[in-house]
Design an enzyme around this catalytic site. Structure first.
Site, mmCIF file in Angstrom:
data_model
loop_
_atom_site.group_PDB
_atom_site.id
_atom_site.type_symbol
_atom_site.label_atom_id
_atom_site.label_comp_id
_atom_site.label_asym_id
_atom_site.label_seq_id
_atom_site.Cartn_x
_atom_site.Cartn_y
_atom_site.Cartn_z
ATOM 1 N N CYS A 1 37.441 73.211 43.060
ATOM 2 C CA CYS A 1 37.500 74.601 43.556
ATOM 3 C C CYS A 1 37.819 74.626 45.042
ATOM 4 O O CYS A 1 37.455 73.713 45.782
ATOM 5 C CB CYS A 1 36.154 75.280 43.373
ATOM 6 N N ASN B 1 40.367 66.088 36.371
ATOM 7 C CA ASN B 1 40.740 67.493 36.273
ATOM 8 C C ASN B 1 42.278 67.571 36.263
ATOM 9 O O ASN B 1 42.954 66.541 36.310
ATOM 10 C CB ASN B 1 40.125 68.282 37.446
ATOM 11 N N GLY C 1 41.896 63.865 29.771
ATOM 12 C CA GLY C 1 43.282 64.008 30.217
ATOM 13 C C GLY C 1 44.232 63.624 29.108
ATOM 14 O O GLY C 1 44.417 62.439 28.823
HETATM 15 C C1 LIG Z 1 43.128 76.600 30.438
HETATM 16 C C2 LIG Z 1 42.311 75.537 31.123
HETATM 17 C C3 LIG Z 1 41.132 75.890 31.775
HETATM 18 C C4 LIG Z 1 40.369 74.906 32.423
HETATM 19 N N1 LIG Z 1 39.204 75.274 33.033
HETATM 20 C C5 LIG Z 1 38.428 74.317 33.605
HETATM 21 C C6 LIG Z 1 37.167 74.650 34.177
HETATM 22 O O1 LIG Z 1 36.693 75.787 34.112
HETATM 23 N N2 LIG Z 1 36.473 73.667 34.799
HETATM 24 C C7 LIG Z 1 36.918 72.357 34.866
HETATM 25 O O2 LIG Z 1 36.227 71.500 35.427
HETATM 26 N N3 LIG Z 1 38.085 72.020 34.283
HETATM 27 C C8 LIG Z 1 38.848 72.953 33.668
HETATM 28 N N4 LIG Z 1 40.013 72.592 33.068
HETATM 29 C C9 LIG Z 1 40.423 71.177 33.082
HETATM 30 C C10 LIG Z 1 40.042 70.466 31.775
HETATM 31 O O3 LIG Z 1 38.646 70.455 31.563
HETATM 32 C C11 LIG Z 1 40.557 69.019 31.773
HETATM 33 O O4 LIG Z 1 39.915 68.295 32.794
HETATM 34 C C12 LIG Z 1 42.068 68.916 32.004
HETATM 35 O O5 LIG Z 1 42.745 69.981 31.355
HETATM 36 C C13 LIG Z 1 42.646 67.592 31.488
HETATM 37 O O6 LIG Z 1 42.368 67.408 30.130
HETATM 38 P P1 LIG Z 1 43.382 67.828 28.943
HETATM 39 O O7 LIG Z 1 44.702 67.218 29.264
HETATM 40 O O8 LIG Z 1 42.751 67.301 27.691
HETATM 41 O O9 LIG Z 1 43.451 69.324 28.957
HETATM 42 C C14 LIG Z 1 40.798 73.553 32.408
HETATM 43 C C15 LIG Z 1 41.988 73.207 31.752
HETATM 44 C C16 LIG Z 1 42.736 74.171 31.093
HETATM 45 C C17 LIG Z 1 43.987 73.763 30.358
#
Ligand SMILES: Cc1cc2nc3c(=O)[nH]c(=O)nc-3n(C[C@H](O)[C@H](O)[C@H](O)COP(=O)(O)O)c2cc1C
Length: 325
Positions: free
Chosen positions: A131, A195, A247
């Site tokens: 953030c 993230n 990820g």
């Molecule tokens: C639509 C969306 C909203 C997300 N909101 C958050 C959040 O509120 N807090 C956080 O720590 N990560 C957030 N993330 C990140 C995910 O938790 C994750 O770390 C990141 O997307 C990588 O994983 P993935 O490739 O499986 O999506 C968000 C990701 C997406 C796509």
């Protein structure tokens, strides 16, 4: 013989290592329509802030090759509604809950942690350090080891010690091991990697940025090699610190790759957006893959890719290499 999929998260035994990642499962209700959320390892909540917020303006999602750009922002009901409504609901379903928290100042993180200190049923707290820091011109906390450590110390100092604290790091840094080290030194019990990566897309039709906020967070299969690299590096540097690896996990094989790199739990995020049962499917596939290669316990393969090679000279470790470059 079924594979023993249990892993340990602080004081809690999780039945398996597959978690719904923050922000992709809301507070669990949406997922529960499609999958039994009590059977996955845990649900990580959307990051909770002190106050309700509607998030960023639309459009806030854009597809990219093998990835998704989002600028949803930390839309949510705020900590009061979460504690009164969402947490009891999740617990009533028999789900293990990791609460993700987010703030714009160090103080806000501390306030959130003290609100959670009295809540029962929280398996762990995940600190979203991506953030913008209102006290540093909006620079994300996760970009600076000192600032990240200060947030972790504020949270750790306000929470009961039986609730483990995981610091969730950003890959948008040159030395993720340095940030990880500062978080561990400041009291993080574990780390959550990674993230989203900061990205951008331009719509050639409108000749304007595809997202209203111009930039967004890149997630999905496109970022998996970055996640594997970050988990690997941090595991090399801190072999005893538990890691939630997230990820681009869409299949059991993807989860296995992160476990081998050193994660002991796996977050599934973007995959849930097109397949709300992705956590259960990834879990099933992972179990099948482990059985096929003759592994009895998932805990046995965590970090296996490192090989435990005693010949590997210390200077060859990524953390040391980074320090010398
Ligand atoms: C639509 C969306 C909203 C997300 N909101 C958050 C959040 O509120 N807090 C956080 O720590 N990560 C957030 N993330 C990140 C995910 O938790 C994750 O770390 C990141 O997307 C990588 O994983 P993935 O490739 O499986 O999506 C968000 C990701 C997406 C796509």
């Amino acid at each position: 013989m079924p594979v023993d999929m249990r892993v340990r998260l602080g004081q809690v035994d999780l039945p398996n290592p597959v978690l719904a990642a923050a922000g992709c499962a809301g507070a669990g209700r949406e997922l529960a329509q499609f999958t039994d959320i009590s059977r996955i390892g845990a649900v990580v909540s959307k990051s909770i802030m002190t106050e309700p917020w509607t998030g960023n303006p639309a459009p806030r999602l854009a597809e990219t090759p093998s990835g998704l750009l989002n600028s949803v922002g930390l839309q949510g009901p705020g900590i009061d509604a979460f504690l009164q409504r969402d947490l009891p609901w999740l617990l009533s379903r028999g789900t293990r809950v990791v609460v993700s928290i987010a703030g714009q100042t160090v103080r806000e993180y501390g306030v959130l942690a003290s609100r959670l200190a009295d809540a029962s049923g929280v398996s762990a707290v995940e600190i979203n350090l991506s953030c913008p820091n209102a006290e540093d011109a909006g620079r994300p906390f996760a970009l600076d080891p000192g600032t990240a450590g200060t947030v972790v110390a504020a949270v750790r100092g306000s929470l009961r010690y039986d609730i483990p604290v995981f610091a969730k790091l950003s890959p948008d840094v040159t030395d993720i091991v340095a940030v990880a080290g500062a978080c561990v030194a400041s009291g993080a019990d574990g780390l959550s990697l990674i993230n989203v990566l900061l990205g951008m897309a331009i719509d050639p039709g409108t000749m304007r940025p595809a997202l209203a906020g111009a930039y967004g967070g890149l997630s999905g299969p496109a970022i998996r090699p970055v996640a594997v690299r970050c988990v690997w590096q941090v595991r090399e540097a801190f072999p005893d610190v538990p890691i939630i690896g997230t990820g681009g996990v869409h299949t059991g094989r993807d989860a296995l790759e992160l476990l081998l790199a050193g994660a002991s739990m796996i977050g599934v995020g973007t995959a849930l957006i097109h397949d709300p049962s992705a956590c259960s499917r990834v879990l099933r596939e992972l179990e099948e893959d482990l059985a096929a290669i003759g592994v009895d316990r998932v805990a046995d393969i965590i970090g296996r890719a490192h090989g435990g090679n005693p010949q590997s000279p210390p200077w060859a470790r990524p953390a040391d290499l980074t320090g010398k470059m």
